[in-house]
Design a protein around this motif. Structure first.
Motif, PDB file in Angstrom:
ATOM      1  N   LEU A 111       0.840  -1.205   0.000  1.00 29.30           N
ATOM      2  CA  LEU A 111       0.000   0.000   0.000  1.00 29.30           C
ATOM      3  C   LEU A 111       0.874   1.254   0.000  1.00 29.30           C
ATOM      4  N   SER A 112       1.018   1.851  -1.168  1.00 29.75           N
ATOM      5  CA  SER A 112       1.728   3.131  -1.244  1.00 29.75           C
ATOM      6  C   SER A 112       0.693   4.246  -1.081  1.00 29.75           C
ATOM      7  N   ARG A 113       1.169   5.453  -0.842  1.00 33.25           N
ATOM      8  CA  ARG A 113       0.255   6.593  -0.744  1.00 33.25           C
ATOM      9  C   ARG A 113      -0.494   6.796  -2.069  1.00 33.25           C
ATOM     10  N   GLN A 114       0.243   6.626  -3.154  1.00 33.41           N
ATOM     11  CA  GLN A 114      -0.364   6.751  -4.490  1.00 33.41           C
ATOM     12  C   GLN A 114      -1.520   5.750  -4.653  1.00 33.41           C
ATOM     13  N   GLN A 115      -1.284   4.534  -4.160  1.00 29.05           N
ATOM     14  CA  GLN A 115      -2.324   3.522  -4.297  1.00 29.05           C
ATOM     15  C   GLN A 115      -3.537   3.838  -3.422  1.00 29.05           C
ATOM     16  N   ALA A 116      -3.257   4.372  -2.221  1.00 28.98           N
ATOM     17  CA  ALA A 116      -4.372   4.781  -1.353  1.00 28.98           C
ATOM     18  C   ALA A 116      -5.204   5.844  -2.069  1.00 28.98           C
ATOM     19  N   ARG A 117      -4.516   6.775  -2.752  1.00 26.99           N
ATOM     20  CA  ARG A 117      -5.233   7.833  -3.473  1.00 26.99           C
ATOM     21  C   ARG A 117      -6.087   7.225  -4.598  1.00 26.99           C
ATOM     22  N   GLU A 118      -5.480   6.273  -5.336  1.00 31.08           N
ATOM     23  CA  GLU A 118      -6.223   5.642  -6.442  1.00 31.08           C
ATOM     24  C   GLU A 118      -7.456   4.900  -5.918  1.00 31.08           C
ATOM     25  N   LEU A 119      -7.295   4.247  -4.779  1.00 33.65           N
ATOM     26  CA  LEU A 119      -8.441   3.519  -4.209  1.00 33.65           C
ATOM     27  C   LEU A 119      -9.538   4.501  -3.803  1.00 33.65           C
ATOM     28  N   HIS A 120      -9.132   5.626  -3.235  1.00 31.47           N
ATOM     29  CA  HIS A 120     -10.130   6.630  -2.855  1.00 31.47           C
ATOM     30  C   HIS A 120     -10.846   7.154  -4.094  1.00 31.47           C
ATOM     31  N   GLU A 121     -10.071   7.427  -5.136  1.00 28.89           N
ATOM     32  CA  GLU A 121     -10.688   7.905  -6.388  1.00 28.89           C
ATOM     33  C   GLU A 121     -11.623   6.850  -6.983  1.00 28.89           C
ATOM     34  N   ALA A 122     -11.338   5.579  -6.676  1.00 24.93           N
ATOM     35  CA  ALA A 122     -12.183   4.490  -7.199  1.00 24.93           C
ATOM     36  C   ALA A 122     -13.485   4.357  -6.407  1.00 24.93           C
ATOM     37  N   GLY A 123     -13.638   5.115  -5.322  1.00 26.14           N
ATOM     38  CA  GLY A 123     -14.880   5.039  -4.545  1.00 26.14           C
ATOM     39  C   GLY A 123     -14.723   4.364  -3.199  1.00 26.14           C
ATOM     40  N   VAL A 124     -13.474   4.101  -2.800  1.00 25.49           N
ATOM     41  CA  VAL A 124     -13.233   3.437  -1.517  1.00 25.49           C
ATOM     42  C   VAL A 124     -13.102   4.502  -0.430  1.00 25.49           C
ATOM     43  N   GLY A 125     -13.875   4.364   0.642  1.00 30.43           N
ATOM     44  CA  GLY A 125     -13.848   5.372   1.698  1.00 30.43           C
ATOM     45  C   GLY A 125     -13.162   4.911   2.969  1.00 30.43           C
ATOM     46  N   ARG A 126     -12.750   3.638   2.977  1.00 31.73           N
ATOM     47  CA  ARG A 126     -12.206   3.097   4.222  1.00 31.73           C
ATOM     48  C   ARG A 126     -11.145   2.045   3.883  1.00 31.73           C
ATOM     49  N   LEU A 127      -9.987   2.153   4.527  1.00 27.46           N
ATOM     50  CA  LEU A 127      -8.941   1.143   4.359  1.00 27.46           C
ATOM     51  C   LEU A 127      -8.709   0.444   5.689  1.00 27.46           C
ATOM     52  N   SER A 128      -8.547  -0.858   5.638  1.00 25.92           N
ATOM     53  CA  SER A 128      -8.281  -1.642   6.847  1.00 25.92           C
ATOM     54  C   SER A 128      -6.906  -2.281   6.665  1.00 25.92           C
ATOM     55  N   ILE A 129      -5.946  -1.851   7.463  1.00 21.55           N
ATOM     56  CA  ILE A 129      -4.540  -2.187   7.187  1.00 21.55           C
ATOM     57  C   ILE A 129      -4.006  -3.218   8.191  1.00 21.55           C
ATOM     58  N   GLY A 130      -3.433  -4.283   7.660  1.00 22.14           N
ATOM     59  CA  GLY A 130      -2.914  -5.374   8.504  1.00 22.14           C
ATOM     60  C   GLY A 130      -1.550  -5.044   9.089  1.00 22.14           C
ATOM     61  N   VAL A 131      -1.557  -4.168  10.077  1.00 22.78           N
ATOM     62  CA  VAL A 131      -0.300  -3.725  10.692  1.00 22.78           C
ATOM     63  C   VAL A 131       0.263  -4.832  11.601  1.00 22.78           C
ATOM     64  N   GLN A 132      -0.553  -5.369  12.448  1.00 20.81           N
ATOM     65  CA  GLN A 132      -0.260  -6.450  13.428  1.00 20.81           C
ATOM     66  C   GLN A 132       0.626  -6.003  14.575  1.00 20.81           C
ATOM     67  N   SER A 133       1.694  -5.263  14.310  1.00 21.15           N
ATOM     68  CA  SER A 133       2.567  -4.791  15.384  1.00 21.15           C
ATOM     69  C   SER A 133       3.444  -3.682  14.834  1.00 21.15           C
ATOM     70  N   LEU A 134       3.964  -2.855  15.713  1.00 22.07           N
ATOM     71  CA  LEU A 134       4.953  -1.862  15.265  1.00 22.07           C
ATOM     72  C   LEU A 134       6.345  -2.252  15.757  1.00 22.07           C
ATOM     73  N   ARG A 135       6.514  -3.502  16.141  1.00 19.94           N
ATOM     74  CA  ARG A 135       7.838  -3.965  16.598  1.00 19.94           C
ATOM     75  C   ARG A 135       8.393  -4.969  15.592  1.00 19.94           C
ATOM     76  N   ASP A 136       9.620  -4.699  15.157  1.00 20.32           N
ATOM     77  CA  ASP A 136      10.187  -5.543  14.102  1.00 20.32           C
ATOM     78  C   ASP A 136      10.360  -6.991  14.535  1.00 20.32           C
ATOM     79  N   ASP A 137      10.705  -7.221  15.831  1.00 24.99           N
ATOM     80  CA  ASP A 137      10.885  -8.628  16.246  1.00 24.99           C
ATOM     81  C   ASP A 137       9.561  -9.387  16.167  1.00 24.99           C
ATOM     82  N   HIS A 138       8.452  -8.731  16.521  1.00 23.91           N
ATOM     83  CA  HIS A 138       7.145  -9.394  16.421  1.00 23.91           C
ATOM     84  C   HIS A 138       6.750  -9.620  14.968  1.00 23.91           C
TER      85      HIS A 138
END
Ligand code: SF4
Length: 387
Positions: A111-138
């Motif tokens: 998911l790049s910023r450009q892609q997020a923009r394209e998805l919004h332009e396509a009619g998408v109003g909500r993104l659900s992002i599989g972050v899972q953790s902000l720790r590299d070891d996890h």
């Protein structure tokens, strides 16, 4: 938009995208790892649209209230192909709700910023992002393709381009400290995310983690640590003014997933794509559920092929209404369930309900039956005791 909306049945659509860039070792979802340059973007959109047109008769007198592109990793799907699919879905319905919610699940690695923009332009109003953790070891332990830097970049890009953003977080990794989990929550909320799904890591049998665990080669957090992490999430989000509106889902005011609420409340939904599941009521006490062909290559060739079908009678409708509804803060709507099931959901379990209420495990507020918030750690057992 139709002025007949009040006569139509609110209906959601789930579109399954069956490929991921890599299979995560804990995941038992219907998804195949794929070399991303081989994804048949347009052919998959064509197949989903062919399936959709074969379901035209089922879509009469229905109002589209939400569309959820899940997977798999739908952020690997070319935004133009996804847009064409979304347009086809909206056109297939008699009416589309003014505030239709359109969500796409994304992975930080795709998911790049450009892609997020394209998805919004396509009619998408909500993104659900599989972050899972902000720790590299996890993230390494979970076999994810992204690191914490990419996760933050994906969240920032999404928040800058799309009105509503959700993040998935996981807890229960070995050695996970309460402080570190709390810091992840705060960082994610500070970026501008309005919704978080926080799931316990579970070991599923038919996964790499399942085999390693069986062989005694996988360490996970002890049981009481799961409970501590769950309660920590409850406290942190409450302090932030968010609501735990479902056992694993937290939202700022107005940021609840309308798609998931619709599903948890027994709303009608159509599943499209490989392995997708749909369920539509046919009348009181009568619903029809199906599952599509799960193998992507076979689905592409035969997109209307259902591998499983099931007729749900009053008992199954009541059981699911309790199992799903009681996981939400509001609970199960007894009147709506009676309307769907064709009978009072309390009949046949009066004694169990009474016992649970005496223990304080269940509360009835008007027409709604719910499990009080302070009992959610033992929610599964409370619901099990009703059957
Ligand atoms: S990216 Fe998500 S759907 Fe794909 S394998 Fe990993 S957990 Fe499963």
């Amino acid at each position: 938009m139709s002025s007949e909306a009040d006569q139509t049945v609110p209906t959601s659509v789930y579109v399954h995208f069956p490929w991921c860039a890599r299979k995560c070792p804990y995941c038992d979802f219907a998804t195949e790892p794929v070399k991303t340059h081989t994804i048949p973007h347009e052919a998959y959109a064509d197949a989903v649209l062919r399936e959709l047109s074969s379901r035209a008769a089922d879509l009469q007198e229905r109002e589209l209230v939400s569309v959820f592109f899940g997977g798999g990793t739908p952020s690997l799907w070319d935004a133009k192909a996804l847009e064409r699919t979304l347009e086809g879905i909206e056109e297939a319905f008699d009416s589309v709700s003014d505030d239709v919610e359109v969500t796409v699940e994304c992975n930080p690695s795709s998911l790049s910023r450009q892609q997020a923009r394209e998805l919004h332009e396509a009619g998408v109003g909500r993104l659900s992002i599989g972050v899972q953790s902000l720790r590299d070891d996890h993230l390494r332990f979970l076999g994810r393709l992204h690191d914490s830097r990419q996760a933050v970049a994906a969240l920032e890009g999404a928040c800058a381009e799309v009105p509503r953003v959700s993040a998935d977080l996981m807890f229960g990794m070995p050695g996970q400290q309460l402080d570190a989990f709390g810091m992840d929550i705060e960082r994610i909320v500070a970026i501008g995310v309005g919704h978080v799904s926080a799931y316990a890591l579970t070991i599923e049998e038919k996964t790499l983690f399942g085999s390693l665990h069986k062989a005694g080669k996988l360490r996970v957090a002890p049981e009481d640590r799961y409970a501590d992490l769950f309660e920590l999430a409850q406290r942190r989000f409450t302090d932030l003014g968010w609501k735990q509106y479902e056992v694993s889902n937290y939202a700022a005011e107005g940021e609840e997933s309308r798609h998931n609420l619709h599903y948890w409340r027994g709303g009608a939904y159509v599943g499209l794509g490989a392995a997708a599941v749909g369920c539509l009521d046919r009348g009181p006490g009568d619903a029809f559920r199906w599952r599509n062909e799960p193998i992507p290559q076979r689905y592409l060739a035969h997109p209307t092929h259902r591998t499983e079908t099931e007729n749900l009678g009053p008992d199954e409708i009541v059981r699911e209404a309790l199992m799903l509804g009681l996981r939400t803060a509001r609970g199960t709507d007894l009147v709506a369930t009676q309307r769907r099931a064709g009978r009072d959901p309390r009949v046949g379990r009066e004694r169990d309900l009474e016992l649970a209420m005496q223990k304080g495990d269940l509360v009835q507020d008007g027409d709604w039956l719910r499990v009080p918030h302070d009992r959610w750690l033992k929610l599964d057992g409370i619901v099990r005791d009703l059957f």
